[in-house]
Scaffold this active site. Structure first.
Site, PDB file in Angstrom:
ATOM      1  N   TYR A 137     -15.989   4.438   8.228  1.00 26.62           N
ATOM      2  CA  TYR A 137     -14.529   4.309   8.142  1.00 26.62           C
ATOM      3  C   TYR A 137     -13.865   4.887   9.388  1.00 26.62           C
ATOM      4  O   TYR A 137     -13.009   4.239  10.016  1.00 26.62           O
ATOM      5  CB  TYR A 137     -14.022   5.023   6.888  1.00 26.62           C
ATOM      6  N   ASP A 180      -7.118  11.108  10.383  1.00 24.28           N
ATOM      7  CA  ASP A 180      -7.827  12.307  10.828  1.00 24.28           C
ATOM      8  C   ASP A 180      -9.333  12.082  10.906  1.00 24.28           C
ATOM      9  O   ASP A 180     -10.048  12.859  11.546  1.00 24.28           O
ATOM     10  CB  ASP A 180      -7.530  13.476   9.875  1.00 24.28           C
ATOM     11  N   ASP A 220      -3.104 -12.495   6.039  1.00 22.07           N
ATOM     12  CA  ASP A 220      -4.500 -12.099   6.249  1.00 22.07           C
ATOM     13  C   ASP A 220      -4.681 -11.887   7.748  1.00 22.07           C
ATOM     14  O   ASP A 220      -4.963 -12.814   8.501  1.00 22.07           O
ATOM     15  CB  ASP A 220      -5.444 -13.199   5.744  1.00 22.07           C
ATOM     16  N   ALA A 267      -5.110  -1.735   6.033  1.00 26.27           N
ATOM     17  CA  ALA A 267      -6.403  -1.208   6.494  1.00 26.27           C
ATOM     18  C   ALA A 267      -7.437  -1.251   5.378  1.00 26.27           C
ATOM     19  O   ALA A 267      -7.096  -1.353   4.193  1.00 26.27           O
ATOM     20  CB  ALA A 267      -6.241   0.234   6.974  1.00 26.27           C
ATOM     21  N   TRP A 309      -4.451  13.166   4.553  1.00 27.38           N
ATOM     22  CA  TRP A 309      -4.250  13.570   3.153  1.00 27.38           C
ATOM     23  C   TRP A 309      -2.943  12.993   2.594  1.00 27.38           C
ATOM     24  O   TRP A 309      -2.135  13.706   2.020  1.00 27.38           O
ATOM     25  CB  TRP A 309      -4.253  15.090   3.041  1.00 27.38           C
ATOM     26  N   GLY A 366       0.811  -1.213   0.000  1.00 28.05           N
ATOM     27  CA  GLY A 366       0.000   0.000   0.000  1.00 28.05           C
ATOM     28  C   GLY A 366       0.843   1.261   0.000  1.00 28.05           C
ATOM     29  O   GLY A 366       2.076   1.235  -0.056  1.00 28.05           O
TER      30      GLY A 366
END
Length: 284
Positions: free
Chosen positions: A125, A102, A36, A60, A150, A10
């Protein structure tokens, strides 16, 4: 030092692996296929086999809008998956670093959020990530919770890549100008994590690049830095882009814990963006 990294394919996890490998640490980077973490037996087998000194949990569920209709899956990954890793980390006395967001705040403030402000997530989320924080805090004795915002980097989807792609296809773009935050370079975040896990300064941290902007200002900076000055970016309101999940209007994070623990701050977002775009252009 042996470090296990989840979500290694990721945006943040790949940068953690890349930057950590330049140092003296032995990195075990696992993507979803290799680990996993929603399966407790798999977590137990992998962690007891490696016996890492630290685990950096970057994996995530991050599909903010889809989470509104996939609450079970979001909580399975972000809460139960974190629980599984936290339990096994504690068994082998590993430091556990959980990457959060955030979105655990409601976005209704008009001053930057400190690590000790009350959380109040407004989306599935955000609630699932806050649940992961609670699992970390209650099940680990050596934990770091690192909230960021961000984020953009070399891999995966992010705002910077989206703007560059749209800018090549369209001469006029509309970008919201009533949401405020701090863009964060994944490589800057990874360097901070590299420093953090060497310490025993456990607790919650806010780790974003310094400075505040809107998405519209962020977009303008991207095009200016890349010389795409022919792209016109028009400001608009959040209400013009209705989405299933509510976006926080103000999600600026104050890095108080970094300052008071005398750790290295991430630096201004404008400089990090310029550096990223230069590197990204050279790699493309």
């Amino acid at each position: 030092m042996k470090v296990l990294v989840t979500g290694a394919n990721g945006q943040v996890g790949s940068e953690v692996c890349r930057i950590f490998e330049t140092g003296s640490k032995k990195i075990y980077g696992y993507g979803r296929e290799q680990l996993d973490f929603t399966n407790q037996k798999v977590c137990q087998r992998v962690i007891q086999d490696i016996v890492p000194d630290a685990i950096i949990h970057c994996g995530a569920y991050t599909a903010v809008d889809m989470a509104e209709s996939e609450a079970d899956l979001a909580f399975k990954i972000n809460a139960m998956g974190t629980r599984n890793l936290a339990v096994e980390a504690e068994k082998v006395k590993a430091k556990f670093c959980y990457i959060s967001t955030d979105y655990v705040f409601d976005g209704k403030s008009d001053v930057p959020y400190t690590e000790y402000d009350n959380t109040n997530p407004q989306t599935v989320y955000g609630k699932s990530k806050r649940a992961g924080e609670i699992m970390t805090q209650t099940l680990c004795s050596r934990y770091f919770i690192v909230r960021t915002s961000w984020v953009y980097g070399r891999t995966g989807k992010n705002f910077v890549k989206t703007m560059l792609n749209l800018g090549r296809e369209q001469s006029v773009l509309k970008v919201v100008d009533d949401q405020f935050g701090s863009p964060t370079s994944a490589s800057d975040l990874a360097r901070f994590l590299q420093e953090l896990i060497e310490t025993e300064c456990y607790g919650i941290y806010h780790a974003s690049n310094s400075g505040i902007c809107t998405w519209h200002q962020f977009a303008e900076a991207i095009f200016k830095e890349t010389g795409m000055t022919d792209v016109k970016v028009l400001p608009c309101k959040t209400d013009e882009f209705l989405r299933p999940a509510q976006r926080p209007q103000y999600s600026v994070l104050d890095s108080m814990a970094i300052r008071i623990n005398n750790l290295g701050e991430l630096g201004p977002w404008e400089k990090s963006l310029a550096r990223f775009l230069k590197e990204f252009k050279n790699e493309s």
